[in-house]
Design a protein around this motif. Structure first.
Motif, PDB file in Angstrom:
ATOM      1  N   ASN A 170       2.540  -0.300   2.209  1.00 19.85           N
ATOM      2  CA  ASN A 170       3.098   1.047   2.393  1.00 19.85           C
ATOM      3  C   ASN A 170       4.267   1.307   1.450  1.00 19.85           C
ATOM      4  O   ASN A 170       4.428   2.416   0.915  1.00 19.85           O
ATOM      5  CB  ASN A 170       3.529   1.241   3.846  1.00 19.85           C
ATOM      6  CG  ASN A 170       2.350   1.333   4.795  1.00 19.85           C
ATOM      7  OD1 ASN A 170       1.252   1.703   4.385  1.00 19.85           O
ATOM      8  ND2 ASN A 170       2.548   0.995   6.054  1.00 19.85           N
ATOM      9  N   ALA A 171       5.077   0.293   1.227  1.00 19.58           N
ATOM     10  CA  ALA A 171       6.234   0.444   0.342  1.00 19.58           C
ATOM     11  C   ALA A 171       5.817   0.684  -1.099  1.00 19.58           C
ATOM     12  O   ALA A 171       6.533   1.343  -1.864  1.00 19.58           O
ATOM     13  CB  ALA A 171       7.123  -0.796   0.429  1.00 19.58           C
ATOM     14  N   ASN A 172       4.645   0.173  -1.476  1.00 16.46           N
ATOM     15  CA  ASN A 172       4.182   0.289  -2.860  1.00 16.46           C
ATOM     16  C   ASN A 172       3.038   1.281  -3.037  1.00 16.46           C
ATOM     17  O   ASN A 172       2.460   1.374  -4.121  1.00 16.46           O
ATOM     18  CB  ASN A 172       3.766  -1.092  -3.373  1.00 16.46           C
ATOM     19  CG  ASN A 172       4.949  -2.018  -3.570  1.00 16.46           C
ATOM     20  OD1 ASN A 172       5.645  -1.946  -4.562  1.00 16.46           O
ATOM     21  ND2 ASN A 172       5.186  -2.880  -2.585  1.00 16.46           N
ATOM     22  N   GLY A 173       2.684   2.018  -1.963  1.00 17.42           N
ATOM     23  CA  GLY A 173       1.616   3.009  -2.058  1.00 17.42           C
ATOM     24  C   GLY A 173       0.243   2.396  -2.270  1.00 17.42           C
ATOM     25  O   GLY A 173      -0.624   3.002  -2.912  1.00 17.42           O
ATOM     26  N   THR A 174       0.025   1.205  -1.737  1.00 14.86           N
ATOM     27  CA  THR A 174      -1.239   0.482  -1.920  1.00 14.86           C
ATOM     28  C   THR A 174      -2.239   0.899  -0.852  1.00 14.86           C
ATOM     29  O   THR A 174      -1.916   0.975   0.333  1.00 14.86           O
ATOM     30  CB  THR A 174      -1.000  -1.033  -1.842  1.00 14.86           C
ATOM     31  OG1 THR A 174       0.046  -1.391  -2.750  1.00 14.86           O
ATOM     32  CG2 THR A 174      -2.262  -1.797  -2.197  1.00 14.86           C
ATOM     33  N   THR A 175      -3.469   1.139  -1.270  1.00 13.65           N
ATOM     34  CA  THR A 175      -4.547   1.570  -0.373  1.00 13.65           C
ATOM     35  C   THR A 175      -5.449   0.403  -0.008  1.00 13.65           C
ATOM     36  O   THR A 175      -5.734  -0.459  -0.857  1.00 13.65           O
ATOM     37  CB  THR A 175      -5.386   2.669  -1.050  1.00 13.65           C
ATOM     38  OG1 THR A 175      -4.544   3.789  -1.345  1.00 13.65           O
ATOM     39  CG2 THR A 175      -6.532   3.134  -0.165  1.00 13.65           C
ATOM     40  N   LEU A 176      -5.919   0.380   1.226  1.00 13.49           N
ATOM     41  CA  LEU A 176      -6.851  -0.651   1.685  1.00 13.49           C
ATOM     42  C   LEU A 176      -8.289  -0.167   1.560  1.00 13.49           C
ATOM     43  O   LEU A 176      -8.620   0.947   1.970  1.00 13.49           O
ATOM     44  CB  LEU A 176      -6.578  -1.001   3.146  1.00 13.49           C
ATOM     45  CG  LEU A 176      -7.577  -1.972   3.809  1.00 13.49           C
ATOM     46  CD1 LEU A 176      -7.490  -3.356   3.174  1.00 13.49           C
ATOM     47  CD2 LEU A 176      -7.336  -2.052   5.316  1.00 13.49           C
ATOM     48  N   VAL A 177      -9.144  -1.015   0.987  1.00 12.34           N
ATOM     49  CA  VAL A 177     -10.587  -0.766   0.929  1.00 12.34           C
ATOM     50  C   VAL A 177     -11.238  -1.879   1.764  1.00 12.34           C
ATOM     51  O   VAL A 177     -11.390  -3.000   1.295  1.00 12.34           O
ATOM     52  CB  VAL A 177     -11.092  -0.786  -0.524  1.00 12.34           C
ATOM     53  CG1 VAL A 177     -12.596  -0.523  -0.570  1.00 12.34           C
ATOM     54  CG2 VAL A 177     -10.338   0.243  -1.367  1.00 12.34           C
ATOM     55  N   PRO A 178     -11.633  -1.603   3.017  1.00  7.72           N
ATOM     56  CA  PRO A 178     -11.934  -2.675   3.967  1.00  7.72           C
ATOM     57  C   PRO A 178     -13.266  -3.423   3.776  1.00  7.72           C
ATOM     58  O   PRO A 178     -13.412  -4.537   4.252  1.00  7.72           O
ATOM     59  CB  PRO A 178     -11.940  -1.968   5.329  1.00  7.72           C
ATOM     60  CG  PRO A 178     -11.537  -0.574   5.104  1.00  7.72           C
ATOM     61  CD  PRO A 178     -11.591  -0.286   3.654  1.00  7.72           C
TER      62      PRO A 178
END
Length: 426
Positions: free
Chosen positions: A284-292
């Motif tokens: 969240n701090a780095n704007g990273t998205t999860l692709v599950p």
């Protein structure tokens, strides 16, 4: 004809074919209802006008169709083409890791072309391909689907994966001389060497960089599923990629490996099996998205205990299986942004849409799941002004289904019409 003249004539012919627009005709699509984007409700009857591969108008009601060709989808719901952010088009499911030593590169090219068509027919009009089996296969396929030489989705590719020497993504399981022959040339040790691999990937046409930030499930190495790269190596990869205008996708299972990759500034975490609060906080701090990639876990579980995989792989599958079903639930709990990706190739291509039901079972609404594969995925690609919506100026990537996917996502598993870049895929 002299060889040089023949070569020049051939190049001119190829350039002429590549320059032809997706379609020079005007196409009108009569829709029973249109979901123009995941935030909207179905419109009811509408007319979509397509020219030169782009949407030029969306008119609600029974508008008159003035076009070269009319496509009647008046009994279906029409919506934007779907986006899968994690595929491997050049591979099919196999536990026979030794096949890498027997299949020629041409074989993987043919497999990739086959799977491109299958993927498009399943409703996925854009894919991110994260790791090809041989050099140039997805770069060539990207060009072939764009120019209409072969049917398939728009392809955004990382080409070969960057991994540590001896880790997930490197060639393991053979004698040294076989490992050396099969080596991808994209392993590295140390920040300087890792930066060089990024530059090499860019040189040979990668659209983004894919790294194996942690150990993996299906490789023959049994070194666990935590971080493989050092912090300095991952930071070097991300910083180098950014100077070249490339994003970085990180395969990551272990929580501390996820956290380290996010801290380094990767754009997406692929899988995220052991995601916890600390890892999510870094994302969240780095704007990273999860692709599950939930379908991948479903696919490999089906083959447990059948002899499909080697014992070292079986042990890793058993280790991740109990966590796979709660990845989305944990990500939602920690407010992590989720985008759609399946890892198709680990399971059969064409079954990608099974991911929607798994996402909903994990706590997402049908609308959120659809957004993750349209507007959300387009944003991850940096193509939100081109993809994910049916709107004037957007690419004519259009699919049609029976029923309303905002009420029942399972209808997306049976797509009845597909258009990519204004071309109908048969």
């Amino acid at each position: 004809m002299h060889f040089k003249a023949l070569l020049a004539a051939t190049a001119a012919a190829v350039a002429a074919v590549s320059a032809v627009p997706a379609t020079a005709e005007t196409i009108a699509i009569r829709a029973g209802s249109v979901i123009v984007n995941a935030d909207s409700e179905p419109t009811g009857p509408a007319l979509i006008v397509v020219e030169d591969g782009k949407v030029v108008a969306v008119m609600e009601g029974a508008a008159e169709a003035v076009a070269d060709r009319v496509i009647d989808l008046s009994d279906k719901t029409v919506l934007p083409g779907l986006i899968d952010l994690h595929t491997h088009l050049s591979g099919d499911p196999s536990g026979e890791f030794w096949r890498a030593a027997t299949n020629p590169p041409e074989w993987y090219t043919l497999i990739a072309a086959k799977n491109a068509r299958i993927t498009a027919l399943a409703g996925f009009t854009t894919v991110r391909d994260l790791g090809s089996r041989t050099d140039q296969v997805t770069q060539s396929l990207r060009r072939a689907t764009e120019s209409g030489v072969t049917p398939g989705p728009r392809i955004v590719t990382s080409a070969r994966t960057i991994s540590i020497v001896g880790g997930h993504g490197d060639t393991n399981g053979f004698h040294k001389h076989v490992n050396d022959v099969l080596a991808s040339g994209f392993t590295c040790t140390g920040p300087l060497e890792c930066a060089e691999r990024v530059r090499t990937a860019s040189k040979y046409g990668a659209d983004l960089i894919k790294i194996t930030a942690t150990g993996g499930v299906l490789s023959q190495q049994g070194r666990g599923l935590e971080a493989h790269f050092t912090d300095a190596e991952m930071k070097s990869i991300v910083d180098t990629a950014e100077t070249l205008g490339l994003k970085v996708a990180a395969h990551a299972h272990g929580a501390r490996g996820i956290e380290a990759a996010a801290r380094a500034g990767v754009h997406t975490i692929e899988h995220g099996t052991y995601i916890d609060e600390a890892a999510a906080k870094a994302m969240n701090a780095n704007g990273t998205t999860l692709v599950p990639t939930l379908m991948a876990f479903e696919g490999i579980k089906k083959n447990l205990g059948t002899g499909f995989y080697t014992p070292v792989v079986e042990q890793k599958i058993q280790a991740v299986s109990e966590f796979a079903g709660t990845i989305v639930e944990r990500a939602l709990r920690y407010d992590v942004k989720i985008a759609f990706g399946t890892d198709a190739g680990v399971f059969p291509h064409g079954e990608n849409a099974g991911e929607f039901a798994l996402m909903v079972a994990g706590g997402m609404s049908p609308r959120e799941a659809l957004a993750s594969a349209t507007t959300g995925a387009a944003e991850v690609l940096g193509m939100e002004d081109q993809l994910g919506r049916i709107a004037p100026g957007y690419s004519a990537d259009i699919i049609a289904v029976d029923g309303n996917p905002l009420a029942d996502v399972s209808v997306l598993e049976d797509v009845g019409f597909v258009m990519v870049r204004g071309r109908v895929i048969d």
